[in-house]
Write a protein that holds these residues in place. Structure first.
Motif, mmCIF file in Angstrom:
data_model
loop_
_atom_site.group_PDB
_atom_site.id
_atom_site.type_symbol
_atom_site.label_atom_id
_atom_site.label_comp_id
_atom_site.label_asym_id
_atom_site.label_seq_id
_atom_site.Cartn_x
_atom_site.Cartn_y
_atom_site.Cartn_z
ATOM 1 N N VAL A 53 -3.182 0.701 -3.855
ATOM 2 C CA VAL A 53 -2.999 -0.640 -3.303
ATOM 3 C C VAL A 53 -2.512 -1.565 -4.412
ATOM 4 O O VAL A 53 -3.137 -1.673 -5.467
ATOM 5 C CB VAL A 53 -4.314 -1.177 -2.702
ATOM 6 N N VAL A 73 0.858 -1.188 0.000
ATOM 7 C CA VAL A 73 0.000 0.000 0.000
ATOM 8 C C VAL A 73 0.893 1.237 0.000
ATOM 9 O O VAL A 73 1.826 1.341 0.796
ATOM 10 C CB VAL A 73 -0.922 0.024 1.240
ATOM 11 N N ARG A 125 -4.495 6.766 -1.422
ATOM 12 C CA ARG A 125 -3.780 5.488 -1.374
ATOM 13 C C ARG A 125 -3.842 4.764 -2.706
ATOM 14 O O ARG A 125 -4.816 4.881 -3.437
ATOM 15 C CB ARG A 125 -4.407 4.604 -0.304
#
Length: 82
Positions: free
Chosen positions: A44, A34, A42
């Motif tokens: 991922v 992440v 963010r």
């Protein structure tokens, strides 16, 4: 464990500073890693981050330098600020 993480984080940052960001990503990051930006957004996954960085680098006319502002190693976590 922290000393091993510190060693790996330092190697990652050295590789990154030499312009090997995409290679470092492949070598050091898990498939499910992440990435979190300073604004809290963010990404991922290693493949997602690779695509993000590849698009970013393709948009640049050149990259003269990358400066590491700081790094930290904790219990099972590392971070670098570039």
């Amino acid at each position: 464990m922290s000393e091993e993480l510190r060693r790996l984080e330092t190697a990652l940052n050295e590789m990154t500073a030499r312009g090997g960001m995409l290679d470092a990503l492949a070598k050091f990051y898990d498939d499910d890693c992440v990435f979190e930006e300073g604004d809290g957004s963010r990404r991922v996954g290693r493949a997602v981050q690779h695509d993000h960085l590849a698009r970013f680098f393709a948009s640049l006319k050149g990259l003269n330098a990358a400066k590491l502002h700081g790094q930290a190693v904790g219990d099972g976590i590392t971070l670098s600020e570039w």
